[in-house]
Design a protein around this motif. Structure first.
Motif, PDB file in Angstrom:
ATOM      1  N   HIS A 156      45.308 -88.898  28.252  1.00 37.28           N
ATOM      2  CA  HIS A 156      45.429 -87.680  27.276  1.00 37.28           C
ATOM      3  C   HIS A 156      44.146 -87.201  26.520  1.00 37.28           C
ATOM      4  O   HIS A 156      44.005 -86.616  26.015  1.00 37.28           O
ATOM      5  CB  HIS A 156      46.423 -87.839  26.363  1.00 37.28           C
ATOM      6  N   MET A 157      42.986 -88.176  26.769  1.00 34.81           N
ATOM      7  CA  MET A 157      41.857 -88.049  26.011  1.00 34.81           C
ATOM      8  C   MET A 157      41.075 -87.104  26.603  1.00 34.81           C
ATOM      9  O   MET A 157      40.825 -86.633  27.697  1.00 34.81           O
ATOM     10  CB  MET A 157      40.977 -89.314  26.006  1.00 34.81           C
ATOM     11  N   LEU A 158      40.779 -86.219  25.557  1.00 32.97           N
ATOM     12  CA  LEU A 158      39.767 -85.076  25.914  1.00 32.97           C
ATOM     13  C   LEU A 158      38.363 -85.627  26.229  1.00 32.97           C
ATOM     14  O   LEU A 158      37.759 -86.352  25.511  1.00 32.97           O
ATOM     15  CB  LEU A 158      39.504 -84.154  24.647  1.00 32.97           C
ATOM     16  N   PRO A 159      37.717 -85.187  27.297  1.00 30.25           N
ATOM     17  CA  PRO A 159      36.230 -85.690  27.846  1.00 30.25           C
ATOM     18  C   PRO A 159      35.367 -85.377  26.621  1.00 30.25           C
ATOM     19  O   PRO A 159      35.410 -84.407  25.986  1.00 30.25           O
ATOM     20  CB  PRO A 159      35.916 -84.819  29.013  1.00 30.25           C
ATOM     21  N   ASN A 160      34.349 -86.480  26.534  1.00 24.81           N
ATOM     22  CA  ASN A 160      33.577 -86.205  25.644  1.00 24.81           C
ATOM     23  C   ASN A 160      32.580 -85.096  25.738  1.00 24.81           C
ATOM     24  O   ASN A 160      32.394 -84.520  24.630  1.00 24.81           O
ATOM     25  CB  ASN A 160      32.847 -87.535  25.533  1.00 24.81           C
ATOM     26  N   GLU A 161      32.519 -84.699  26.577  1.00 19.66           N
ATOM     27  CA  GLU A 161      31.573 -83.516  27.032  1.00 19.66           C
ATOM     28  C   GLU A 161      32.067 -82.185  26.300  1.00 19.66           C
ATOM     29  O   GLU A 161      31.578 -81.245  25.845  1.00 19.66           O
ATOM     30  CB  GLU A 161      31.263 -83.233  28.343  1.00 19.66           C
ATOM     31  N   GLN A 162      33.583 -82.120  26.621  1.00 16.74           N
ATOM     32  CA  GLN A 162      34.411 -80.928  26.001  1.00 16.74           C
ATOM     33  C   GLN A 162      34.203 -81.124  24.546  1.00 16.74           C
ATOM     34  O   GLN A 162      34.295 -80.233  23.744  1.00 16.74           O
ATOM     35  CB  GLN A 162      35.835 -80.962  26.503  1.00 16.74           C
ATOM     36  N   PHE A 163      34.611 -82.407  23.884  1.00 13.16           N
ATOM     37  CA  PHE A 163      34.528 -82.581  22.401  1.00 13.16           C
ATOM     38  C   PHE A 163      33.326 -82.371  21.833  1.00 13.16           C
ATOM     39  O   PHE A 163      33.608 -81.743  20.765  1.00 13.16           O
ATOM     40  CB  PHE A 163      34.907 -84.276  22.394  1.00 13.16           C
ATOM     41  N   LYS A 164      32.516 -82.668  22.317  1.00 16.57           N
ATOM     42  CA  LYS A 164      31.154 -82.214  21.709  1.00 16.57           C
ATOM     43  C   LYS A 164      30.775 -80.527  21.745  1.00 16.57           C
ATOM     44  O   LYS A 164      29.985 -80.117  20.708  1.00 16.57           O
ATOM     45  CB  LYS A 164      29.880 -82.877  22.468  1.00 16.57           C
ATOM     46  N   LYS A 165      31.578 -79.912  22.494  1.00 14.80           N
ATOM     47  CA  LYS A 165      31.345 -78.304  22.419  1.00 14.80           C
ATOM     48  C   LYS A 165      32.181 -77.889  21.457  1.00 14.80           C
ATOM     49  O   LYS A 165      32.306 -76.420  21.326  1.00 14.80           O
ATOM     50  CB  LYS A 165      31.631 -77.738  23.943  1.00 14.80           C
ATOM     51  N   LEU A 166      33.281 -78.320  20.892  1.00 14.63           N
ATOM     52  CA  LEU A 166      34.191 -78.053  20.070  1.00 14.63           C
ATOM     53  C   LEU A 166      33.264 -77.258  18.625  1.00 14.63           C
ATOM     54  O   LEU A 166      33.901 -76.173  18.144  1.00 14.63           O
ATOM     55  CB  LEU A 166      35.293 -78.636  19.453  1.00 14.63           C
ATOM     56  N   PRO A 167      32.373 -77.721  18.163  1.00 12.13           N
ATOM     57  CA  PRO A 167      32.057 -77.271  16.871  1.00 12.13           C
ATOM     58  C   PRO A 167      31.115 -76.030  17.284  1.00 12.13           C
ATOM     59  O   PRO A 167      30.809 -75.700  18.464  1.00 12.13           O
ATOM     60  CB  PRO A 167      30.608 -78.158  16.524  1.00 12.13           C
ATOM     61  N   TYR A 168      31.001 -75.104  16.453  1.00 10.85           N
ATOM     62  CA  TYR A 168      30.149 -73.921  16.560  1.00 10.85           C
ATOM     63  C   TYR A 168      28.569 -74.242  17.116  1.00 10.85           C
ATOM     64  O   TYR A 168      28.217 -75.015  16.593  1.00 10.85           O
ATOM     65  CB  TYR A 168      30.011 -73.016  15.248  1.00 10.85           C
ATOM     66  N   PRO A 169      28.281 -73.712  18.140  1.00 12.25           N
ATOM     67  CA  PRO A 169      26.970 -73.908  18.766  1.00 12.25           C
ATOM     68  C   PRO A 169      25.867 -74.179  17.840  1.00 12.25           C
ATOM     69  O   PRO A 169      25.189 -74.923  17.916  1.00 12.25           O
ATOM     70  CB  PRO A 169      26.616 -72.797  19.528  1.00 12.25           C
ATOM     71  N   LYS A 170      25.873 -73.395  16.666  1.00  8.07           N
ATOM     72  CA  LYS A 170      24.492 -73.465  15.646  1.00  8.07           C
ATOM     73  C   LYS A 170      24.691 -74.735  14.919  1.00  8.07           C
ATOM     74  O   LYS A 170      23.740 -74.963  14.035  1.00  8.07           O
ATOM     75  CB  LYS A 170      24.698 -72.098  14.763  1.00  8.07           C
ATOM     76  N   ASP A 171      25.773 -75.362  14.756  1.00  6.12           N
ATOM     77  CA  ASP A 171      26.024 -76.435  14.254  1.00  6.12           C
ATOM     78  C   ASP A 171      25.725 -77.765  14.709  1.00  6.12           C
ATOM     79  O   ASP A 171      25.726 -78.745  14.130  1.00  6.12           O
ATOM     80  CB  ASP A 171      27.641 -76.659  13.381  1.00  6.12           C
ATOM     81  N   VAL A 172      25.520 -77.646  16.004  1.00  2.00           N
ATOM     82  CA  VAL A 172      25.243 -79.028  16.814  1.00  2.00           C
ATOM     83  C   VAL A 172      23.964 -79.285  16.835  1.00  2.00           C
ATOM     84  O   VAL A 172      22.873 -78.351  16.848  1.00  2.00           O
ATOM     85  CB  VAL A 172      25.806 -78.620  18.226  1.00  2.00           C
TER      86      VAL A 172
ATOM     87  N   ARG B 208      39.270 -73.404  18.733  1.00  2.00           N
ATOM     88  CA  ARG B 208      38.055 -73.435  19.368  1.00  2.00           C
ATOM     89  C   ARG B 208      38.481 -73.830  20.961  1.00  2.00           C
ATOM     90  O   ARG B 208      37.858 -73.237  21.909  1.00  2.00           O
ATOM     91  CB  ARG B 208      37.123 -74.252  18.965  1.00  2.00           C
ATOM     92  N   LEU B 209      39.139 -74.916  20.925  1.00  2.61           N
ATOM     93  CA  LEU B 209      39.711 -75.278  22.341  1.00  2.61           C
ATOM     94  C   LEU B 209      40.237 -74.197  23.396  1.00  2.61           C
ATOM     95  O   LEU B 209      40.209 -74.212  24.384  1.00  2.61           O
ATOM     96  CB  LEU B 209      40.400 -76.692  22.133  1.00  2.61           C
ATOM     97  N   PHE B 210      41.507 -73.612  22.457  1.00  2.46           N
ATOM     98  CA  PHE B 210      42.035 -72.633  23.101  1.00  2.46           C
ATOM     99  C   PHE B 210      41.100 -71.328  23.625  1.00  2.46           C
ATOM    100  O   PHE B 210      41.196 -70.910  24.755  1.00  2.46           O
ATOM    101  CB  PHE B 210      43.044 -72.096  22.246  1.00  2.46           C
ATOM    102  N   GLU B 211      40.204 -71.160  22.949  1.00  2.00           N
ATOM    103  CA  GLU B 211      39.150 -69.925  23.231  1.00  2.00           C
ATOM    104  C   GLU B 211      38.378 -70.625  24.621  1.00  2.00           C
ATOM    105  O   GLU B 211      38.128 -69.869  25.683  1.00  2.00           O
ATOM    106  CB  GLU B 211      38.093 -69.662  22.186  1.00  2.00           C
ATOM    107  N   GLN B 212      37.621 -71.799  24.378  1.00  2.05           N
ATOM    108  CA  GLN B 212      36.880 -72.486  25.426  1.00  2.05           C
ATOM    109  C   GLN B 212      37.710 -72.425  26.932  1.00  2.05           C
ATOM    110  O   GLN B 212      37.230 -72.452  27.965  1.00  2.05           O
ATOM    111  CB  GLN B 212      36.576 -73.821  25.068  1.00  2.05           C
TER     112      GLN B 212
END
Length: 283
Positions: free
Chosen positions: A267-283, A36-40
């Motif tokens: 090296h930490m992924l920002p929290n805003e990006q981390f929250k977007k990793l799940p499929y949108p319908k699951d959020v 998911r991260l690679f696609e984003q």
């Protein structure tokens, strides 16, 4: 088995990207979050890494992970992706052609539109599969895709640089011979894995007027240089997972040795990006 219209469209799109510019750059994911991260981040398609997927579940590379667990991972990844996914099926998880075709069908059913299929097997004492046998396997896989109404993109891996049985000119010539045979059998691209020398890469692209996939890693020519040579597709195997684990190792060492958080903050992924990793319908 029904293949959706969307999956067929992704397969055709993925096929076109092998023969149309620009260079197709494929990051290799090992789980849902990495895919998911690679696609984003903007990659047009995603591949899996056999070693990475296996390691994520505590298995060694080389078809030690159960096929069912591999297919479950593919299904979980394709559920969250909007782009094509191609899957490393190694040598096909089987000794017979029927077993290999069962693997391919299961991978397609899980949502993949391409496969990486290698011509060596840890089941064989000699390592490399007879090229005529591999030809027949590729033909059968191509026919299976047709029967499903899907142009399954076949990346035929050539393991002459892995086997260690040949060197120099003999190895290069055998690589070209196998690449041509596999393309004639229906492969969309050929993958001389571990070919690193820029001269050999330029040479094989010249000798094989069809899409060539190169494994990239530090010390290799840049992506733009590979594209200028005529390479059609670049992938990374397990290297990107090693990068992620290397970062985690540095963070862990600092926590244990110094009790500070500098590496974590770097090296930490920002929290805003981390929250977007799940499929949108699951959020």
């Amino acid at each position: 088995m029904l293949v959706s219209h969307e999956q067929k469209e992704r397969a055709e799109q993925f096929r076109r990207w092998h023969v149309e510019p620009p260079l197709l750059v494929l990051p290799n994911a090992w789980d849902v979050a990495s895919a998911r991260l690679f696609e984003q981040k903007g990659f047009r398609a995603v591949a899996t890494t056999s070693s990475g997927v296996a390691a994520a579940y505590g298995y060694a590379d080389g078809e030690h992970i159960p096929r069912e667990l591999l297919c479950e991972t593919v299904e979980r990844i394709t559920r969250v992706l909007s782009c094509p996914l191609t899957v490393d099926i190694e040598a096909g998880y089987g000794d017979s052609l029927d077993e290999i075709l069962q693997t391919v069908q299961a991978i397609v059913q899980a949502g993949a539109v391409g496969i990486n299929f290698e011509d060596s097997s840890k089941r064989l004492a000699v390592g490399l599969v007879d090229p005529q046998v591999q030809q027949e396997r590729i033909r059968a896989i191509r026919e299976l895709g047709r029967s499903l109404g899907l142009h399954l993109v076949i990346n035929a891996r050539v393991d002459t640089y892995v086997s260690g049985t040949m060197t120099g000119e003999e190895r290069f010539e055998e690589t070209v011979r196998r690449a041509r045979l596999y393309y004639e059998a229906g492969a969309d691209s050929v993958y001389p894995i571990l070919m690193r020398d820029p001269g050999e890469i330029a040479h094989i692209v010249k000798d094989c007027p069809f899409p060539v996939n190169i494994l990239a890693s530090p010390g290799m020519p840049s992506l733009s240089a590979l594209e200028a040579m005529g390479v059609a597709r670049v992938s990374f195997g397990g290297e990107l997972m090693k990068v992620a684990l290397g970062s985690l190792a540095r963070v862990s060492e600092e926590l244990i040795q110094q009790g500070t958080y500098e590496q974590m903050s770097l090296h930490m992924l920002p929290n805003e990006q981390f929250k977007k990793l799940p499929y949108p319908k699951d959020v």
